[in-house]
Design an enzyme around this catalytic site. Structure first.
Site, PDB file in Angstrom:
ATOM      1  N   LYS A  18       0.838  -1.218   0.000  1.00  0.00           N
ATOM      2  CA  LYS A  18       0.000   0.000   0.000  1.00  0.00           C
ATOM      3  C   LYS A  18       0.867   1.260   0.000  1.00  0.00           C
ATOM      4  O   LYS A  18       0.621   2.185  -0.761  1.00  0.00           O
ATOM      5  CB  LYS A  18      -0.914   0.042   1.239  1.00  0.00           C
ATOM      6  CG  LYS A  18      -1.857  -1.132   1.382  1.00  0.00           C
ATOM      7  CD  LYS A  18      -2.778  -0.965   2.575  1.00  0.00           C
ATOM      8  CE  LYS A  18      -2.094  -0.985   3.934  1.00  0.00           C
ATOM      9  NZ  LYS A  18      -1.501  -2.280   4.326  1.00  0.00           N
ATOM     10  N   ARG A 132      12.049  -5.855   4.299  1.00  0.00           N
ATOM     11  CA  ARG A 132      11.935  -4.452   3.854  1.00  0.00           C
ATOM     12  C   ARG A 132      12.641  -3.450   4.763  1.00  0.00           C
ATOM     13  O   ARG A 132      12.775  -3.655   5.958  1.00  0.00           O
ATOM     14  CB  ARG A 132      10.467  -4.059   3.605  1.00  0.00           C
ATOM     15  CG  ARG A 132       9.572  -4.043   4.794  1.00  0.00           C
ATOM     16  CD  ARG A 132       8.145  -3.714   4.341  1.00  0.00           C
ATOM     17  NE  ARG A 132       7.242  -3.637   5.468  1.00  0.00           N
ATOM     18  CZ  ARG A 132       5.958  -3.374   5.379  1.00  0.00           C
ATOM     19  NH1 ARG A 132       5.398  -3.160   4.208  1.00  0.00           N
ATOM     20  NH2 ARG A 132       5.220  -3.325   6.458  1.00  0.00           N
ATOM     21  N   ARG A 177      -0.572  -9.221  13.301  1.00  0.00           N
ATOM     22  CA  ARG A 177      -1.036  -8.178  12.376  1.00  0.00           C
ATOM     23  C   ARG A 177      -1.986  -8.767  11.328  1.00  0.00           C
ATOM     24  O   ARG A 177      -2.977  -8.144  10.957  1.00  0.00           O
ATOM     25  CB  ARG A 177       0.174  -7.503  11.706  1.00  0.00           C
ATOM     26  CG  ARG A 177       0.953  -6.625  12.682  1.00  0.00           C
ATOM     27  CD  ARG A 177       2.325  -6.273  12.167  1.00  0.00           C
ATOM     28  NE  ARG A 177       2.300  -5.365  11.030  1.00  0.00           N
ATOM     29  CZ  ARG A 177       3.343  -5.147  10.236  1.00  0.00           C
ATOM     30  NH1 ARG A 177       4.480  -5.779  10.437  1.00  0.00           N
ATOM     31  NH2 ARG A 177       3.242  -4.306   9.240  1.00  0.00           N
TER      32      ARG A 177
END
Ligand code: AMP
Length: 221
Positions: A18, A132, A177
């Protein structure tokens, strides 16, 4: 009603891309990205009351309470950026947040242009978040395998030398999550489908392919 100011929501599980896609739309179309995760991380770093309250939830991979997030968005809505088009990334994440957003937009005579759901298999997400990292200077996002630095230790974009990895980007926190996404966030999909503004894209492909698909469904090309 000002159609140029109609906000877009990018929706998807953690690691769906996103943030990356919001930044690309922002660069190309001059819309402003609003990432509640980024705002919260900045508050944690600055050690504000908001940051201190949010940190416990974020570290555990749980959602920050609705009232806190809604207050944060209400404040942001007062800013001049909110008068241009904006892209919401990471908000809303619950049905009460979606309802509060509708009320805030209505008050400002705005309406959502679209909600783009980025569909990605759970199995791919752990690998995606585990590798990441971000440039601390310009915010460009990278990935050890999928988008490495062109020159070791140097940002491709701003040539900065400092990078940061999110503490919640680990396999253990990811489980919580993802649970939060399926239990608390996924119910907003039918909420927006019922409003006739839900668009879906395959988020499994390369970044460029996903970007092209988002533009296509948004009729921006
Ligand atoms: P993100 O960067 O969007 O993955 O968000 C990181 C963390 O910030 C999440 O795991 C939550 O703890 C918190 N967070 C961000 N946005 C929201 C939201 N809209 N509602 C509740 N918690 C949020």
């Amino acid at each position: 009603m000002n159609p140029a100011a109609e906000p877009i929501i990018l929706l998807g599980p953690p690691g769906a891309g996103k943030g990356t896609q919001a930044r690309r739309l922002e660069e190309q179309y001059g819309m402003t990205q609003l990432s509640t995760g980024d705002v919260l991380r900045a508050a944690v770093k600055a050690g504000t009351a908001l940051g201190r309250e949010a940190k416990t939830y974020m570290d555990a991979g749980k959602l920050v309470p609705d009232d806190l997030i809604i207050r944060l968005i209400e404040e942001w809505m007062q800013k001049p950026e909110a008068k241009k088009g904006f892209i919401l990334d990471g908000f809303p994440r619950t049905v009460p947040q979606a309802q509060a957003l509708d009320a805030m937009l209505q008050k400002r005579d705005l309406k959502l242009k679209a909600v783009v759901e980025m569909k990605v298999d759970d199995a791919a997400l752990v690998e995606r978040v585990s590798g990441r990292f971000t440039c601390t200077k310009c915010g460009e996002g990278y990935h050890d395998s999928f988008k490495p630095l062109e020159k070791a230790g140097e940002c491709n974009k701003c040539h900065g030398h400092e990078f940061i990895r999110r503490p919640d980007d680990n396999a253990e926190t990811m489980t919580t999550r993802l649970q939060a996404y399926h239990a608390q966030t996924a119910p907003i999909i039918p909420y927006y489908r019922n409003q006739g503004i839900l668009l879906q894209v395959d988020g499994m492909g390369e970044m460029d392919a996903v970007h092209a698909e988002i533009k296509k469904v948004l009729n921006l090309i």
